[in-house]
Design a protein around this motif. Structure first.
Motif, PDB file in Angstrom:
ATOM      1  N   PRO A  35       0.717  -1.177   0.136  1.00  0.00           N
ATOM      2  CA  PRO A  35      -0.024   0.116   0.045  1.00  0.00           C
ATOM      3  C   PRO A  35       0.786   1.183  -0.105  1.00  0.00           C
ATOM      4  O   PRO A  35       1.941   1.227   0.458  1.00  0.00           O
ATOM      5  CB  PRO A  35      -0.889  -0.163   1.135  1.00  0.00           C
ATOM      6  N   VAL A  36       0.045   2.352  -0.502  1.00  0.00           N
ATOM      7  CA  VAL A  36       1.144   3.624  -0.618  1.00  0.00           C
ATOM      8  C   VAL A  36       0.254   4.744   0.046  1.00  0.00           C
ATOM      9  O   VAL A  36       0.884   5.547   0.241  1.00  0.00           O
ATOM     10  CB  VAL A  36       1.562   3.984  -2.298  1.00  0.00           C
ATOM     11  N   TYR A  37      -0.993   4.594   0.527  1.00  0.00           N
ATOM     12  CA  TYR A  37      -1.877   5.619   0.890  1.00  0.00           C
ATOM     13  C   TYR A  37      -2.472   5.133   2.392  1.00  0.00           C
ATOM     14  O   TYR A  37      -3.222   3.918   2.167  1.00  0.00           O
ATOM     15  CB  TYR A  37      -2.787   5.963  -0.132  1.00  0.00           C
ATOM     16  N   PHE A  38      -2.208   5.853   3.488  1.00  0.00           N
ATOM     17  CA  PHE A  38      -2.446   5.155   4.668  1.00  0.00           C
ATOM     18  C   PHE A  38      -3.421   6.210   5.504  1.00  0.00           C
ATOM     19  O   PHE A  38      -3.075   7.355   5.457  1.00  0.00           O
ATOM     20  CB  PHE A  38      -1.370   4.991   5.651  1.00  0.00           C
ATOM     21  N   ASP A  39      -4.418   5.609   5.993  1.00  0.00           N
ATOM     22  CA  ASP A  39      -5.381   6.260   6.716  1.00  0.00           C
ATOM     23  C   ASP A  39      -5.329   5.727   8.321  1.00  0.00           C
ATOM     24  O   ASP A  39      -6.073   4.559   8.377  1.00  0.00           O
ATOM     25  CB  ASP A  39      -6.773   6.207   6.183  1.00  0.00           C
ATOM     26  N   LEU A  40      -4.773   6.252   9.076  1.00  0.00           N
ATOM     27  CA  LEU A  40      -4.480   5.316  10.471  1.00  0.00           C
ATOM     28  C   LEU A  40      -4.955   6.161  11.672  1.00  0.00           C
ATOM     29  O   LEU A  40      -4.724   7.160  11.866  1.00  0.00           O
ATOM     30  CB  LEU A  40      -3.136   5.456  10.575  1.00  0.00           C
TER      31      LEU A  40
ATOM     32  N   ALA B 197       5.821   4.776   0.221  1.00  0.00           N
ATOM     33  CA  ALA B 197       4.536   5.644   0.747  1.00  0.00           C
ATOM     34  C   ALA B 197       4.541   6.854   0.053  1.00  0.00           C
ATOM     35  O   ALA B 197       5.457   7.499  -0.278  1.00  0.00           O
ATOM     36  CB  ALA B 197       4.728   5.768   2.171  1.00  0.00           C
ATOM     37  N   VAL B 198       3.243   7.047  -0.251  1.00  0.00           N
ATOM     38  CA  VAL B 198       2.823   8.613  -1.121  1.00  0.00           C
ATOM     39  C   VAL B 198       2.152   9.545   0.030  1.00  0.00           C
ATOM     40  O   VAL B 198       2.610  10.639  -0.025  1.00  0.00           O
ATOM     41  CB  VAL B 198       2.021   8.038  -1.984  1.00  0.00           C
ATOM     42  N   GLU B 199       1.298   9.125   0.793  1.00  0.00           N
ATOM     43  CA  GLU B 199       0.295   9.923   1.571  1.00  0.00           C
ATOM     44  C   GLU B 199       0.155   9.254   2.845  1.00  0.00           C
ATOM     45  O   GLU B 199      -0.410   7.890   2.777  1.00  0.00           O
ATOM     46  CB  GLU B 199      -0.797  10.416   0.702  1.00  0.00           C
ATOM     47  N   PHE B 200      -0.188  10.022   3.765  1.00  0.00           N
ATOM     48  CA  PHE B 200      -0.538   9.760   5.209  1.00  0.00           C
ATOM     49  C   PHE B 200      -2.014  10.629   5.627  1.00  0.00           C
ATOM     50  O   PHE B 200      -1.592  11.695   5.477  1.00  0.00           O
ATOM     51  CB  PHE B 200       0.358   9.621   6.271  1.00  0.00           C
ATOM     52  N   TYR B 201      -2.841   9.963   6.028  1.00  0.00           N
ATOM     53  CA  TYR B 201      -4.107  10.719   6.285  1.00  0.00           C
ATOM     54  C   TYR B 201      -4.458  10.669   7.724  1.00  0.00           C
ATOM     55  O   TYR B 201      -4.194   9.169   8.336  1.00  0.00           O
ATOM     56  CB  TYR B 201      -5.206  10.359   5.332  1.00  0.00           C
TER      57      TYR B 201
END
Length: 394
Positions: free
Chosen positions: A103-108, A166-170
């Protein structure tokens, strides 16, 4: 592959969404549990049979029941998370034809730890909601704090493995700016030289200090940060709708942001509900007057649940009052095309259904929370506020 089909979504191929319960789900809208971080590693869950089946269904452009909210929005000719994500991550669509990479986009959502207890929220998303939730019989657990992982250190190490691509963390919550795990992840990104990733926050922006540092000390390392401020009202109404808000402190934090980290992109994301639609014009005027964010970065999120806060629950004469008030306001800001379009969407939604059967529930919950919190809507809401008219059955 039907990447341009009416059901395909890129998110199960690029994205991990983790709830405060530890459950992984396809996204923040589709709550189908794909596994729990306490029952296996992130990589095991990412490559699990459940995820494989979902991806295959997406490739076949099959209807996914858990995605109905997006489909419904699209039928109404609105942009949805699905269409937005397919555009945003279009460069990754080809990977959908094969077994996906990491995965490259994480919503944690590391926990439900929060410094506020907003009326439209619940215990699973705010630790401060616990006592009220118990009193209302709505507690999500037998303790206030709900943590995603039983071993946060291990979870963070697993996330570290994904940092190279990784590209983005939300970050959302709870409230991310009070979570230890959030700051530990920022430290990891800085140490690994990944300060080029995009960071996006959904935050009430009331707390900017953490253990002798400020969030600005961290953000100055990152080149691409967007802060979405959850602001539903101004002055006393702000605290009534989002209990614990100190409006003057929020205004000061916004000033510090502009002074110390002016490169941060700012958006305002009011949640539109029965509680604040009567003062929405005042809030929007404040944002414009104080230049809280660019007018094009005001995004009105229309609350759907709980239904008793949904604006479609308003009786027709109250809907007419709301429409008249917002029409007048829209005319006064006609040069802000994006914002008038947002208001038009709200009014279209207002007229799209009848949920008046929820009004008694709205009155019941409002009065119960007033009693539990030592508040009184009569001291907050104007005499002609739609919510007050409903509460007093006028």
């Amino acid at each position: 592959m039907t990447a341009c089909g009416k059901h395909f979504c890129i998110l199960p191929f690029v994205h991990i969404h983790m709830e405060s319960s530890g459950d992984l789900s396809p996204c923040c809208i589709n709550s189908t549990a794909m596994g729990n971080v306490n029952d296996g590693t992130l990589q095991d869950l990412w490559q699990s049979e459940k995820y494989r089946q979902l991806r295959t269904a997406m490739l076949n452009d099959a209807y996914i029941p858990g995605c109905e909210i997006c489909y419904s929005q699209e039928r109404g000719k609105h942009h949805s998370l699905r269409t937005h994500s397919n555009e945003k991550f279009a460069r990754f669509i080809e990977r959908a034809a094969v077994t996906p990479d990491d995965p490259v986009y994480f919503d944690l959502r590391f926990s439900n730890l929060c410094n506020l207890k907003c009326r439209s929220c619940e215990h699973k998303s705010s630790s401060l909601w616990f006592d009220d939730a118990k009193a209302l019989g709505l507690a999500a657990d037998n303790q206030a704090l709900i943590k995603a992982s039983n071993d946060s250190a291990s979870l963070l190490q697993q996330i570290r493995n994904y940092l190279p691509n990784a590209v983005e963390f939300y970050f959302a919550g709870g409230e991310p700016l009070v979570m230890e795990e959030h700051y530990a992840l920022l430290d990891m990104l800085i140490a690994e030289g990944r300060t080029d990733v995009r960071l996006v926050y959904n935050s009430n922006f009331m707390k900017v200090q953490f253990r002798g540092k400020t969030i600005f000390d961290f953000w100055r390392h990152f080149s691409n940060v967007e802060l979405c401020i959850s602001l539903d009202a101004i002055n006393e109404t702000a605290s009534y709708v989002r209990k614990g808000t100190r409006f003057a402190d929020l205004v000061e934090n916004r000033r510090l942001l502009g002074e110390l980290t002016p490169h941060i992109k700012v958006a305002c994301t009011p949640t539109v509900s029965l509680l604040n639609i009567g003062s929405l014009d005042k809030l929007l005027q404040f944002i414009l007057d104080r230049k809280f964010c660019d007018p094009g970065k005001i995004h009105l999120n229309i609350l759907e649940y709980p239904l008793y806060y949904n604006i479609k629950a308003a009786p027709q004469h109250v809907k007419d009052l709301i429409r008249n008030r917002l029409d007048v306001f829209s005319a006064s800001i006609a040069h802000h095309a994006h914002l008038t379009g947002q208001i038009a969407n709200v009014l279209q939604y207002l007229s799209s259904g009848d949920l008046t059967g929820e009004l008694e529930h709205f009155r019941e919950v409002t009065l119960k929370l007033d009693a539990l919190r030592g508040e009184d809507y009569k001291h907050i809401l104007a005499d002609d506020d739609p919510a007050r008219l409903i509460l007093e059955q006028r």
